[in-house]
Design a protein around this motif. Structure first.
Motif, short mmCIF file in Angstrom:
data_model
loop_
_atom_site.label_atom_id
_atom_site.label_comp_id
_atom_site.label_asym_id
_atom_site.label_seq_id
_atom_site.Cartn_x
_atom_site.Cartn_y
_atom_site.Cartn_z
N PRO A 1 0.79 -1.18 -0.01
CA PRO A 1 -0.05 0.06 0.01
C PRO A 1 0.76 1.33 0.03
O PRO A 1 0.27 2.23 -0.38
N GLU A 2 2.05 1.22 0.44
CA GLU A 2 3.01 2.42 0.34
C GLU A 2 3.45 2.94 -1.00
O GLU A 2 3.96 3.79 -1.14
N ALA A 3 3.20 1.95 -2.09
CA ALA A 3 3.83 2.14 -3.36
C ALA A 3 2.87 3.32 -3.87
O ALA A 3 1.66 3.26 -3.67
N VAL A 4 3.41 4.06 -4.62
CA VAL A 4 2.65 5.11 -5.37
C VAL A 4 2.54 4.71 -6.83
O VAL A 4 3.53 4.36 -7.47
N HIS A 5 1.22 4.94 -7.34
CA HIS A 5 0.99 4.55 -8.79
C HIS A 5 1.05 5.62 -9.96
O HIS A 5 0.52 6.81 -9.52
N GLY A 6 1.82 5.17 -11.11
CA GLY A 6 1.83 6.38 -11.97
C GLY A 6 3.10 7.09 -12.13
O GLY A 6 4.19 6.82 -11.16
N GLU A 7 3.32 7.63 -13.22
CA GLU A 7 4.42 8.40 -13.44
C GLU A 7 4.85 9.47 -12.53
O GLU A 7 3.96 10.15 -11.90
N GLY A 8 6.06 9.72 -12.25
CA GLY A 8 6.67 10.86 -11.64
C GLY A 8 8.09 10.97 -11.50
O GLY A 8 8.91 10.35 -12.02
N ARG A 9 8.61 11.88 -10.83
CA ARG A 9 9.85 12.18 -10.52
C ARG A 9 10.65 11.06 -9.69
O ARG A 9 10.12 10.62 -8.72
N VAL A 10 11.81 10.33 -10.32
CA VAL A 10 12.44 9.22 -9.81
C VAL A 10 13.67 9.41 -10.07
O VAL A 10 14.39 10.20 -10.70
N GLN A 11 14.70 8.68 -9.26
CA GLN A 11 16.01 8.80 -9.24
C GLN A 11 16.63 7.58 -10.12
O GLN A 11 17.77 7.72 -10.67
N ALA A 12 15.78 6.63 -10.30
CA ALA A 12 16.26 5.57 -11.02
C ALA A 12 15.06 4.51 -11.53
O ALA A 12 14.05 4.90 -10.88
N TRP A 13 15.27 3.82 -12.46
CA TRP A 13 14.16 2.90 -12.83
C TRP A 13 14.58 1.55 -12.92
O TRP A 13 15.73 1.13 -12.91
N ALA B 1 12.64 -15.30 -7.88
CA ALA B 1 13.88 -14.75 -7.19
C ALA B 1 14.46 -13.84 -8.01
O ALA B 1 15.04 -12.52 -7.40
N GLY B 2 14.66 -13.80 -9.48
CA GLY B 2 15.12 -12.64 -10.19
C GLY B 2 14.30 -11.58 -10.15
O GLY B 2 14.71 -10.40 -10.00
N ASP B 3 13.06 -11.43 -10.04
CA ASP B 3 12.23 -10.18 -9.77
C ASP B 3 12.57 -9.40 -8.45
O ASP B 3 12.50 -8.21 -8.29
N VAL B 4 12.85 -10.36 -7.47
CA VAL B 4 13.10 -9.72 -6.26
C VAL B 4 14.64 -9.16 -6.05
O VAL B 4 14.87 -8.02 -5.45
N LEU B 5 15.62 -9.62 -6.94
CA LEU B 5 16.61 -9.17 -6.98
C LEU B 5 16.65 -7.65 -7.86
O LEU B 5 17.28 -6.62 -7.55
N ALA B 6 16.01 -7.91 -8.91
CA ALA B 6 15.68 -6.42 -9.61
C ALA B 6 15.14 -5.49 -8.82
O ALA B 6 15.74 -4.23 -8.99
N GLY B 7 14.17 -5.62 -7.92
CA GLY B 7 13.70 -4.43 -7.23
C GLY B 7 14.86 -4.02 -5.95
O GLY B 7 14.95 -2.88 -5.77
N LEU B 8 15.70 -5.04 -5.61
CA LEU B 8 16.74 -4.68 -4.64
C LEU B 8 17.80 -3.91 -5.39
O LEU B 8 18.32 -2.63 -4.63
N LEU B 9 18.21 -4.26 -6.67
CA LEU B 9 19.20 -3.61 -7.15
C LEU B 9 18.72 -2.15 -7.53
O LEU B 9 19.48 -1.16 -7.48
N GLY B 10 17.48 -1.81 -7.92
CA GLY B 10 16.99 -0.72 -8.06
C GLY B 10 17.17 0.20 -6.93
O GLY B 10 17.45 1.41 -7.31
N VAL B 11 16.81 -0.03 -6.11
CA VAL B 11 17.15 0.59 -4.70
C VAL B 11 18.54 1.15 -4.59
O VAL B 11 18.94 2.68 -4.25
N LEU B 12 19.65 0.35 -4.97
CA LEU B 12 20.75 0.91 -4.77
C LEU B 12 21.26 1.78 -5.84
O LEU B 12 22.08 2.84 -5.78
N LEU B 13 20.64 1.39 -7.29
CA LEU B 13 20.84 2.53 -8.25
C LEU B 13 20.48 3.88 -7.96
O LEU B 13 20.86 4.95 -8.05
N ALA B 14 18.99 3.96 -7.28
CA ALA B 14 18.53 5.30 -6.83
C ALA B 14 18.94 5.88 -5.62
O ALA B 14 19.02 7.00 -5.54
N ALA B 15 19.93 5.27 -4.92
CA ALA B 15 20.89 5.60 -3.93
C ALA B 15 22.20 6.14 -4.53
O ALA B 15 23.01 6.54 -3.82
N ASP B 16 22.39 6.06 -5.76
CA ASP B 16 23.44 6.58 -6.55
C ASP B 16 24.86 5.72 -6.51
O ASP B 16 25.92 6.08 -6.58
#
Length: 491
Positions: free
Chosen positions: A288-300, A428-443
């Motif tokens: 429920p904490e996810a926001v839906h739709g496009e908007g400003r992000v730091q990574a995809w 398991a690969g879908d989980v890895l993708a979300g995890l790696l995205g967090v690190l990319l968004a953190a620069d």
């Protein structure tokens, strides 16, 4: 952090200490270490007989000197030599070994074959870091004579395996244990040759590698505290990193839940999700904490469960967002279905996360090959093909598998082997993708993000289900407490 170095780097470190090299002190330090380790292993196993397979190079001399020390300790030692007069140092080593009571044999006659087949421990000193893939003809009968019950210890590297990494050589030594000097070499850390090394022990013999560039890097749990993006009191959800996720579809809606759950649990400041109706509804319910739709992000994150050819409701619009992400100047992780949108290099940081089959298909398409590259070819030489994909796309490539490789077109190979076999499960690969995205968004840089994320992903599998089957959603939920535990353990 564990670092491995190329043969060229090791040779340069040796040349920087000519007095130790020319006096033979480096060789004696190596021989002492090999003898000490072998003696300990023989006592553990209740073994009395050891046979050394002695090639014509310096590695063979190391082995002869080690056998002399083992004989002095009371073990029944035999040396099987290609040519004990191949060099002055081998002549000296063979003479000392004989003086200490070592039986020195040459050739491959019945006496030699019998000695090898009766050995409880075999020291493989056929070739060292200067060896080429495959065994010389003189060594094949020796290796064939080794019995399964013998404990094989390779000196420096398993003879006949590619020292700088490469395809596994069937006609070569497969050791139970390898003792190497100064630092690991690529053969010890990279798939598929790592399996030929068995247990690895590194002996310090006094070479200085400070400032040298490693060929291979492996992160350890202690690196998490140094690299993980830990928020401070001044951070808010935006400064921590906003991640956009384009994942899932009407055919694979669960991938969206797994990727978004992983991103939220791994510590994204905010996740924006773009999907079709079914996965959007599932994400609303599960995260429920996810926001839906496009908007400003730091990574995809683009691609888990995505079908870019789908004609289902909302699929075309979702694919356009994916294309826009790839056309942007933001870091992008591209996984699964998103790989179908990759046409070549992009200017912004990019992390591709294929498995072997996806790597084969993408290389075939981008290179315009008339003959299709196969999954088996990629698995047989994973570094070669991961590097090739990095070269043709300009991206960092994380090649998924039992051992994860993270490579750029050049530079060190990041390699991680932290996951239990139970992690080979759908999602398991879908989980890895979300995890790696967090690190990319953190620069984090893509290679650092890939290596660190693979470590945490593997450790989370143990947390989610220690010693048994696990489901991907449990893996996603385990990420937060896994990171917390690693940070806590590092103090």
């Amino acid at each position: 952090m564990i670092t491995g170095y190329s043969v060229e780097t090791i040779r340069a470190a040796e040349a920087a200490l000519p007095e130790l090299l020319e006096s033979g002190e480096l060789m004696q330090r190596a021989a002492r270490g090999v003898a000490r380790l072998t003696a300990g292993r023989m006592r553990e196993r209740g073994a009395r007989t050891v046979v050394g397979l002695v090639g014509p190079g310096n590695n063979g001399a190391d082995t002869l000197f080690a056998l002399a020390r083992l004989a002095r300790r009371g073990f029944a030692a035999t040396a099987v030599c290609a040519d004990p007069s191949a060099s002055q140092v081998q002549t000296e080593a063979a003479a000392l070994a004989t003086e200490r009571g070592v039986t020195v044999l040459t050739g491959a006659g019945p006496e030699v074959v019998t000695a090898i087949s009766r050995a409880e421990v075999v020291l493989d000193g056929i070739t060292g870091i200067g060896g080429r893939p495959g065994l010389a003809p003189f060594a094949r009968p020796w290796v064939d004579a080794i019995r399964d019950r013998s404990w094989v210890i390779s000196v420096d590297t398993p003879s006949g395996q590619p020292v700088e990494g490469g395809p596994l050589v069937a006609d070569a030594v497969f050791a139970d244990e390898t003792v190497t000097f100064v630092a690991p070499k690529p053969v010890h850390l990279l798939p598929p040759t790592e399996v030929a090394c068995g247990v690895l022990t590194v002996l310090e013999i006094g070479l200085d590698l400070e400032g040298a560039t490693p060929a291979v890097v492996r992160h350890t749990p202690d690196d998490v505290a140094r690299l993980w993006p830990v928020p401070t009191a001044e951070d808010d959800k935006y400064s921590r990193g906003v991640l956009g996720v384009v994942a899932g579809g009407e055919e694979y809606p669960g991938a969206a839940v797994l990727a978004v759950t992983a991103a939220v649990t791994a510590g994204a400041g905010m996740v924006r999700y773009v999907g079709t109706p079914t996965p959007s509804a599932l994400v609303r319910a599960a995260v429920p904490e996810a926001v839906h739709g496009e908007g400003r992000v730091q990574a995809w994150v683009v691609g888990p469960g995505l079908d870019v050819t789908s004609t289902a409701e909302g699929a075309a619009a979702q694919t356009e967002v994916a294309r826009a992400a790839l056309a942007s100047d933001l870091p992008v992780l591209v996984d699964a279905g998103g790989l179908d949108l990759v046409e070549g290099p992009r200017d912004a940081p990019t992390l591709l996360t294929p498995h072997a089959g996806e790597c084969a298909r993408l290389l075939t398409r981008l290179r315009g090959r008339t003959t299709e590259l196969t999954r088996e070819e990629v698995e047989g030489s994973p570094l070669e093909h991961a590097r090739a994909l990095a070269e043709v796309t300009g991206a960092t490539v994380l090649l998924k598998g039992a051992t994860t490789l993270v490579v750029d077109a050049d530079g060190p190979v990041h390699v991680q082997d932290d996951a239990p076999a139970w992690l080979a499960t759908a999602g398991a690969g879908d989980v890895l993708a979300g995890l790696l995205g967090v690190l990319l968004a953190a620069d984090l840089e893509p290679a650092e993000a890939g290596s660190l994320g693979a470590l945490v992903h593997g450790r989370a599998a143990d947390v989610a289900s220690p010693g048994g089957p696990l489901r991907a959603l449990d893996l996603a939920h385990a990420l937060g407490r896994t990171v917390a535990g690693l940070l806590r353990d590092a103090g």
